[in-house]
Design a protein around this motif. Sequence first.
Motif, PDB file in Angstrom:
ATOM      1  N   ASN A  48      27.748  -0.204  57.665  1.00  0.00           N
ATOM      2  CA  ASN A  48      28.462   0.768  56.256  1.00  0.00           C
ATOM      3  C   ASN A  48      28.933   1.717  56.934  1.00  0.00           C
ATOM      4  OD1 ASN A  48      28.090   1.644  53.524  1.00  0.00           O
ATOM      5  ND2 ASN A  48      26.703   3.488  54.264  1.00  0.00           N
ATOM      6  N   PRO A  49      30.277   1.288  56.025  1.00  0.00           N
ATOM      7  CA  PRO A  49      30.615  -0.042  55.092  1.00  0.00           C
ATOM      8  C   PRO A  49      30.131  -1.266  55.808  1.00  0.00           C
ATOM      9  CG  PRO A  49      32.625   1.585  55.895  1.00  0.00           C
ATOM     10  CD  PRO A  49      31.564   2.014  56.236  1.00  0.00           C
ATOM     11  N   PHE A  50      30.280  -1.917  55.167  1.00  0.00           N
ATOM     12  CA  PHE A  50      29.336  -3.615  54.927  1.00  0.00           C
ATOM     13  C   PHE A  50      30.741  -4.666  55.070  1.00  0.00           C
ATOM     14  CE2 PHE A  50      27.961  -3.112  51.059  1.00  0.00           C
ATOM     15  CZ  PHE A  50      27.507  -4.052  50.094  1.00  0.00           C
ATOM     16  N   ALA A  51      30.382  -5.443  54.868  1.00  0.00           N
ATOM     17  CA  ALA A  51      31.412  -6.907  55.007  1.00  0.00           C
ATOM     18  C   ALA A  51      30.283  -8.176  53.494  1.00  0.00           C
ATOM     19  CB  ALA A  51      32.163  -7.134  55.439  1.00  0.00           C
ATOM     20  N   ASP A  52      30.142  -8.613  54.333  1.00  0.00           N
ATOM     21  CA  ASP A  52      29.613 -10.086  53.889  1.00  0.00           C
ATOM     22  C   ASP A  52      27.997 -10.042  54.757  1.00  0.00           C
ATOM     23  OD1 ASP A  52      32.047 -11.278  53.956  1.00  0.00           O
ATOM     24  OD2 ASP A  52      32.043 -12.717  55.402  1.00  0.00           O
ATOM     25  N   TYR A  53      27.274  -9.063  54.996  1.00  0.00           N
ATOM     26  CA  TYR A  53      25.931  -8.629  55.275  1.00  0.00           C
ATOM     27  C   TYR A  53      25.480  -7.245  55.281  1.00  0.00           C
ATOM     28  CZ  TYR A  53      26.808  -8.126  60.394  1.00  0.00           C
ATOM     29  OH  TYR A  53      27.450  -7.885  61.281  1.00  0.00           O
ATOM     30  N   LEU A  54      24.217  -7.535  54.894  1.00  0.00           N
ATOM     31  CA  LEU A  54      23.681  -6.116  55.313  1.00  0.00           C
ATOM     32  C   LEU A  54      22.208  -6.191  55.956  1.00  0.00           C
ATOM     33  CD1 LEU A  54      23.071  -3.791  51.418  1.00  0.00           C
ATOM     34  CD2 LEU A  54      24.464  -3.075  53.958  1.00  0.00           C
ATOM     35  N   THR A  55      22.198  -5.671  56.857  1.00  0.00           N
ATOM     36  CA  THR A  55      20.624  -5.698  57.967  1.00  0.00           C
ATOM     37  C   THR A  55      19.875  -4.446  57.663  1.00  0.00           C
ATOM     38  OG1 THR A  55      22.229  -6.609  59.818  1.00  0.00           O
ATOM     39  CG2 THR A  55      19.901  -5.713  60.262  1.00  0.00           C
ATOM     40  N   LEU A  56      18.903  -4.901  57.473  1.00  0.00           N
ATOM     41  CA  LEU A  56      17.617  -4.117  56.922  1.00  0.00           C
ATOM     42  C   LEU A  56      16.738  -3.865  58.728  1.00  0.00           C
ATOM     43  CD1 LEU A  56      17.981  -4.579  54.451  1.00  0.00           C
ATOM     44  CD2 LEU A  56      15.638  -3.946  54.099  1.00  0.00           C
ATOM     45  N   LYS A  57      16.454  -2.734  59.847  1.00  0.00           N
ATOM     46  CA  LYS A  57      16.599  -2.893  61.473  1.00  0.00           C
ATOM     47  C   LYS A  57      15.370  -1.633  61.113  1.00  0.00           C
ATOM     48  CE  LYS A  57      17.547  -1.680  65.877  1.00  0.00           C
ATOM     49  NZ  LYS A  57      17.479  -1.247  66.225  1.00  0.00           N
ATOM     50  N   ASN A  58      14.224  -1.957  61.347  1.00  0.00           N
ATOM     51  CA  ASN A  58      12.692  -1.237  60.967  1.00  0.00           C
ATOM     52  C   ASN A  58      12.563  -1.108  60.090  1.00  0.00           C
ATOM     53  OD1 ASN A  58      13.242  -0.834  64.317  1.00  0.00           O
ATOM     54  ND2 ASN A  58      14.235   1.429  62.892  1.00  0.00           N
ATOM     55  N   ALA A  59      12.287  -2.322  59.582  1.00  0.00           N
ATOM     56  CA  ALA A  59      12.059  -2.239  57.418  1.00  0.00           C
ATOM     57  C   ALA A  59      10.701  -2.836  58.114  1.00  0.00           C
ATOM     58  CB  ALA A  59      11.856  -3.693  56.855  1.00  0.00           C
ATOM     59  N   GLU A  60       9.046  -3.130  57.757  1.00  0.00           N
ATOM     60  CA  GLU A  60       7.910  -3.023  57.715  1.00  0.00           C
ATOM     61  C   GLU A  60       7.397  -3.811  56.692  1.00  0.00           C
ATOM     62  OE1 GLU A  60       5.864   0.080  59.125  1.00  0.00           O
ATOM     63  OE2 GLU A  60       6.668   0.519  61.853  1.00  0.00           O
ATOM     64  N   GLY A  61       6.771  -4.974  56.700  1.00  0.00           N
ATOM     65  CA  GLY A  61       6.099  -5.558  56.358  1.00  0.00           C
ATOM     66  C   GLY A  61       7.153  -6.086  54.857  1.00  0.00           C
ATOM     67  N   THR A  62       5.977  -6.680  54.035  1.00  0.00           N
ATOM     68  CA  THR A  62       7.144  -6.881  52.821  1.00  0.00           C
ATOM     69  C   THR A  62       7.545  -5.568  51.609  1.00  0.00           C
ATOM     70  OG1 THR A  62       5.646  -8.856  52.644  1.00  0.00           O
ATOM     71  CG2 THR A  62       7.043  -8.291  50.620  1.00  0.00           C
ATOM     72  N   LEU A  63       8.886  -5.641  50.866  1.00  0.00           N
ATOM     73  CA  LEU A  63       9.234  -5.296  50.462  1.00  0.00           C
ATOM     74  C   LEU A  63       9.604  -5.509  49.437  1.00  0.00           C
ATOM     75  CD1 LEU A  63      11.274  -3.407  53.314  1.00  0.00           C
ATOM     76  CD2 LEU A  63       9.765  -2.290  51.839  1.00  0.00           C
ATOM     77  N   GLN A  64       9.968  -4.819  48.084  1.00  0.00           N
ATOM     78  CA  GLN A  64      10.768  -4.742  46.631  1.00  0.00           C
ATOM     79  C   GLN A  64      12.482  -3.982  47.513  1.00  0.00           C
ATOM     80  OE1 GLN A  64       8.321  -3.070  44.143  1.00  0.00           O
ATOM     81  NE2 GLN A  64       8.013  -5.168  43.301  1.00  0.00           N
ATOM     82  N   ILE A  65      13.012  -5.350  46.884  1.00  0.00           N
ATOM     83  CA  ILE A  65      14.847  -4.681  46.641  1.00  0.00           C
ATOM     84  C   ILE A  65      15.454  -4.777  45.708  1.00  0.00           C
ATOM     85  CG2 ILE A  65      15.208  -4.775  49.501  1.00  0.00           C
ATOM     86  CD1 ILE A  65      16.831  -7.136  49.908  1.00  0.00           C
ATOM     87  N   SER A  66      16.766  -4.039  45.670  1.00  0.00           N
ATOM     88  CA  SER A  66      17.370  -3.900  44.463  1.00  0.00           C
ATOM     89  C   SER A  66      18.709  -3.900  45.263  1.00  0.00           C
ATOM     90  CB  SER A  66      17.573  -2.871  43.235  1.00  0.00           C
ATOM     91  OG  SER A  66      15.237  -3.885  42.925  1.00  0.00           O
ATOM     92  N   ILE A  67      19.417  -4.436  44.554  1.00  0.00           N
ATOM     93  CA  ILE A  67      21.285  -3.419  44.420  1.00  0.00           C
ATOM     94  C   ILE A  67      21.734  -3.597  43.517  1.00  0.00           C
ATOM     95  CG2 ILE A  67      23.213  -4.084  45.595  1.00  0.00           C
ATOM     96  CD1 ILE A  67      21.909  -5.461  47.961  1.00  0.00           C
ATOM     97  N   ILE A  68      22.618  -2.150  43.125  1.00  0.00           N
ATOM     98  CA  ILE A  68      23.393  -1.646  42.289  1.00  0.00           C
ATOM     99  C   ILE A  68      24.323  -1.623  42.265  1.00  0.00           C
ATOM    100  CG2 ILE A  68      22.248   0.198  39.724  1.00  0.00           C
ATOM    101  CD1 ILE A  68      19.838  -0.501  41.838  1.00  0.00           C
TER     102      ILE A  68
END
Length: 114
Positions: A48-68
């Motif tokens: 962050n700032p990002f270019a072509d990808y974002l990485t989620l580290k330490n996310a456990e299990g299934t999540l719901q995500i939204s980008i606004i």
Amino acid sequence: MYNFYNHLKIKLYSYQLSLENSPTTVANITQAVNVDKVYFDHIIIYPNPFADYLTLKNAEGTLQISIIDALGNVILKKKDYNEDVINTSDYKSGLYFLVISKNDQKKVFKLIKQ
């Protein structure tokens, strides 16, 4: 449009205050509590700032995500997300918000696309 206040929990407290030889006073206090500490303190979003990808580290299990985007338009919404990388190569430069949800709790991350 996305309402960022949906991720807050509201608690109402009532206190009764009294002093000797004084009338009793009742104070109602409303407190907005962000409850994202249970699931989200350990999640790291980078770069962050990002270019072509974002990485989620330490996310456990299934999540719901939204980008606004900054105008409130939902750019991405996934209900059962369990990957580590989000492809953002098609996004325009600017301000974005990543909303992560799990078990009725939400956290908003502010991100910049280069």
